[in-house]
Design an enzyme around this catalytic site. Structure first.
Site, PDB file in Angstrom:
ATOM      1  N   ASN A  77       2.003  -4.993  -3.253  1.00 39.31           N
ATOM      2  CA  ASN A  77       0.656  -5.454  -2.905  1.00 39.31           C
ATOM      3  C   ASN A  77      -0.181  -4.229  -2.542  1.00 39.31           C
ATOM      4  O   ASN A  77       0.304  -3.328  -1.842  1.00 39.31           O
ATOM      5  CB  ASN A  77       0.777  -6.385  -1.689  1.00 39.31           C
ATOM      6  CG  ASN A  77      -0.490  -7.093  -1.306  1.00 39.31           C
ATOM      7  OD1 ASN A  77      -1.103  -7.770  -2.131  1.00 39.31           O
ATOM      8  ND2 ASN A  77      -0.894  -6.972  -0.044  1.00 39.31           N
ATOM      9  N   GLU A 108      -5.744 -11.218  -1.157  1.00 32.81           N
ATOM     10  CA  GLU A 108      -6.540 -11.015   0.069  1.00 32.81           C
ATOM     11  C   GLU A 108      -8.024 -10.932  -0.234  1.00 32.81           C
ATOM     12  O   GLU A 108      -8.751 -10.159   0.397  1.00 32.81           O
ATOM     13  CB  GLU A 108      -6.114  -9.717   0.770  1.00 32.81           C
ATOM     14  CG  GLU A 108      -4.645  -9.630   1.089  1.00 32.81           C
ATOM     15  CD  GLU A 108      -4.274  -8.366   1.865  1.00 32.81           C
ATOM     16  OE1 GLU A 108      -5.160  -7.700   2.424  1.00 32.81           O
ATOM     17  OE2 GLU A 108      -3.075  -8.058   1.907  1.00 32.81           O
ATOM     18  N   GLU A 151       0.814  -1.235   0.000  1.00 33.97           N
ATOM     19  CA  GLU A 151       0.000   0.000   0.000  1.00 33.97           C
ATOM     20  C   GLU A 151       0.842   1.276   0.000  1.00 33.97           C
ATOM     21  O   GLU A 151       0.610   2.178   0.795  1.00 33.97           O
ATOM     22  CB  GLU A 151      -0.953  -0.015   1.203  1.00 33.97           C
ATOM     23  CG  GLU A 151      -1.846  -1.255   1.234  1.00 33.97           C
ATOM     24  CD  GLU A 151      -2.729  -1.353   2.483  1.00 33.97           C
ATOM     25  OE1 GLU A 151      -2.605  -0.511   3.378  1.00 33.97           O
ATOM     26  OE2 GLU A 151      -3.531  -2.311   2.542  1.00 33.97           O
ATOM     27  N   ASP A 163     -11.847 -10.945  -0.323  1.00 27.29           N
ATOM     28  CA  ASP A 163     -13.104 -11.253   0.357  1.00 27.29           C
ATOM     29  C   ASP A 163     -14.174 -10.385  -0.292  1.00 27.29           C
ATOM     30  O   ASP A 163     -13.868  -9.415  -0.978  1.00 27.29           O
ATOM     31  CB  ASP A 163     -13.042 -11.101   1.896  1.00 27.29           C
ATOM     32  CG  ASP A 163     -12.386  -9.842   2.392  1.00 27.29           C
ATOM     33  OD1 ASP A 163     -12.336  -8.843   1.640  1.00 27.29           O
ATOM     34  OD2 ASP A 163     -11.935  -9.835   3.552  1.00 27.29           O
ATOM     35  N   HIS A 169     -10.146  -6.795  -1.796  1.00 30.74           N
ATOM     36  CA  HIS A 169     -11.207  -6.624  -0.787  1.00 30.74           C
ATOM     37  C   HIS A 169     -12.404  -5.957  -1.469  1.00 30.74           C
ATOM     38  O   HIS A 169     -12.440  -4.745  -1.648  1.00 30.74           O
ATOM     39  CB  HIS A 169     -10.695  -5.778   0.385  1.00 30.74           C
ATOM     40  CG  HIS A 169      -9.612  -6.446   1.155  1.00 30.74           C
ATOM     41  ND1 HIS A 169      -9.851  -7.580   1.922  1.00 30.74           N
ATOM     42  CD2 HIS A 169      -8.297  -6.195   1.264  1.00 30.74           C
ATOM     43  CE1 HIS A 169      -8.709  -7.975   2.470  1.00 30.74           C
ATOM     44  NE2 HIS A 169      -7.751  -7.163   2.089  1.00 30.74           N
TER      45      HIS A 169
HETATM   46  C1  XIL Z   1      -6.121  -6.833   8.405  1.00 27.81           C
HETATM   47  C2  XIL Z   1      -6.308  -8.057   9.285  1.00 27.81           C
HETATM   48  O1  XIL Z   1      -7.180  -8.933   8.628  1.00 27.81           O
HETATM   49  C3  XIL Z   1      -6.841  -7.684  10.649  1.00 27.81           C
HETATM   50  O2  XIL Z   1      -6.806  -8.813  11.507  1.00 27.81           O
HETATM   51  C4  XIL Z   1      -6.016  -6.547  11.253  1.00 27.81           C
HETATM   52  O3  XIL Z   1      -6.615  -6.146  12.473  1.00 27.81           O
HETATM   53  C5  XIL Z   1      -5.934  -5.390  10.303  1.00 27.81           C
HETATM   54  O4  XIL Z   1      -5.383  -5.826   9.058  1.00 27.81           O
HETATM   55  N1  XIL Z   1      -4.871  -4.976   3.789  1.00 27.81           N
HETATM   56  C6  XIL Z   1      -3.824  -5.738   4.228  1.00 27.81           C
HETATM   57  C7  XIL Z   1      -4.028  -6.655   5.368  1.00 27.81           C
HETATM   58  O5  XIL Z   1      -2.749  -5.750   3.608  1.00 27.81           O
HETATM   59  O6  XIL Z   1      -2.859  -6.835   6.114  1.00 27.81           O
HETATM   60  C8  XIL Z   1      -5.168  -6.198   6.259  1.00 27.81           C
HETATM   61  O7  XIL Z   1      -5.391  -7.207   7.241  1.00 27.81           O
HETATM   62  C9  XIL Z   1      -6.408  -5.934   5.448  1.00 27.81           C
HETATM   63  C10 XIL Z   1      -6.154  -4.863   4.421  1.00 27.81           C
END
Ligand code: XIL
Length: 379
Positions: free
Chosen positions: A221, A286, A178, A288, A257
């Site tokens: 990422n 990641e 990020e 979801d 996400h």
């Molecule tokens: C999130 C985790 O899922 C949580 O448990 C934590 O409290 C906060 O971070 N982008 C990312 C991840 O790169 O590391 C993040 O994970 C979600 C967004």
């Protein structure tokens, strides 16, 4: 330097056997356990050989405020699904600075060591997440008032120590996470490394990681880079420039996400393809898919079908791009999802219910993998 000892090995030993089917009568007798998992009826079984299907491993971060023991390694039913379904695992929080490096001269490796051991026992690869980020850093670092020389030395030592410890055991690293905001501007304020040391430090982070593990594939990422937009354009511009300077960048990863309220990013495949065209590996790291579920209500069948379609299309986009070789979901059960904790009135974002039963989204992934590789897979 103090290094915490592994605490989880004994707890894990019993869980590391690849699960076998539980007879029907046993499943009925023990309703708290998941029904037996047939290895032919899993995601990893049908995944094409050249595509790792992964999940985040729940622990640290928001889990520490939820009042349950760390899911990994304590929840045995969770571990059975984790072993059975996936051939790649990503620590959800266990390699973030605040977790793994809680004081300047102390590392906490026990949890990550246990994840790596679990992965090896279960023939899984591991994605490392993350070395260079603006978030989830410890106060000793963010508020340390270090000089530039000290900060540079701290970052180098961290990367050498963490990447070096798992050299040969971590397949891909999200080296930098990020680094751009949504307008495609480098995070020159909130990323301590870029703010204090300038953008050149990004290349150094990749160089140090490569020195510590020459085999590992090194990625950028980010979120909101599913589509063709200012932020993904910024990576498309930056990565070749770094490579021209000899910086070892191997890949570009899209977090994924998604929320059904924003629509599916229909240009995901086109976006991955333009990074593939540069000779880069790509990954979805990641994913979801959250949906609006006001408190006390259940998702409708239509919502679940829409969610399944998002997962299916995202996976298909990856399957269709040659070097998209890793597809990771950010947790596989709603029981441990970060979504309801971080997004008001949204939830149900994963592919299994709290009790590990499968949602339509699970079957959408399974069918898509099967069709991507009919009759082959990882059998
Ligand atoms: C999130 C985790 O899922 C949580 O448990 C934590 O409290 C906060 O971070 N982008 C990312 C991840 O790169 O590391 C993040 O994970 C979600 C967004």
């Amino acid at each position: 330097m103090k290094v915490y000892q592994s605490i989880a090995a004994a707890v894990l030993a019993s869980a590391m056997i690849f699960p076998t089917a539980v007879p029907a009568f046993a499943a009925q007798d023990q309703r708290s356990q998941a029904p037996g998992i047939q290895k032919q009826d899993t995601l990893r079984w049908v995944a094409p050989q050249d595509l790792k299907i992964g999940t985040a491993v729940a622990g640290g971060g928001h889990h520490e405020t939820q009042g349950y023991p760390a899911p990994f390694p304590n929840d045995k039913e969770y571990l059975r699904h984790l072993a059975a379904e996936f051939d790649s695992v990503s620590p959800e929080n266990q390699l973030k600075w605040e977790f793994v490096h809680p004081a300047r001269d102390a590392y906490r490796f026990a949890e990550m060591d246990a994840i790596v051991q679990f992965a090896q026992e279960n023939k899984q690869v591991v994605r490392g997440h993350t070395l260079f980020w603006h978030s989830q850093n410890p106060a000793w670092l963010e508020q340390g008032n270090f000089s530039k020389d000290e900060l540079r030395a701290i970052l180098k030592e961290h990367i050498q120590t963490v990447v070096g410890r798992y050299a040969g055991k971590i397949q891909q690293w999200d080296v930098a996470n990020e680094i751009f905001d949504d307008s495609g501007k480098l995070r020159t304020t909130d990323n301590i490394w870029i703010r204090e040391l300038g953008p050149e430090i990004i290349g150094d982070a990749f160089r140090w990681a490569h020195e510590a593990d020459p085999q590992a594939k090194l990625f950028f990422n980010d979120y909101n880079v599913e589509s063709l937009n200012a932020k993904s354009d910024a990576y498309l511009d930056l990565i070749p420039k770094l490579q021209a300077q000899g910086v070892p960048v191997d890949g570009f990863a899209v977090q994924g996400h998604l929320s059904t309220q924003y629509g599916f990013p229909a240009d995901l495949q086109a976006n991955l393809q333009r990074f593939d065209d540069l000779g880069l590996e790509t990954a979805i790291t990641e994913i979801d898919v959250r949906m609006r579920v006001p408190a006390g209500t259940q998702p409708t069948a239509a919502q679940l079908a829409e969610q399944a379609s998002y997962y299916q299309r995202a996976l298909q986009a990856c399957v269709n791009v040659d070097e998209c070789n890793s597809f990771t979901i950010w947790g596989f059960t709603d029981k441990y999802s970060w979504v309801p904790v971080f997004f008001a009135n949204e939830g149900e974002a994963t592919v299994m219910w709290n009790d590990f039963t499968r949602k339509p989204a699970y079957y959408a992934l399974q069918d898509t993998l099967e069709q991507a590789s009919p009759g082959r897979g990882n059998r």
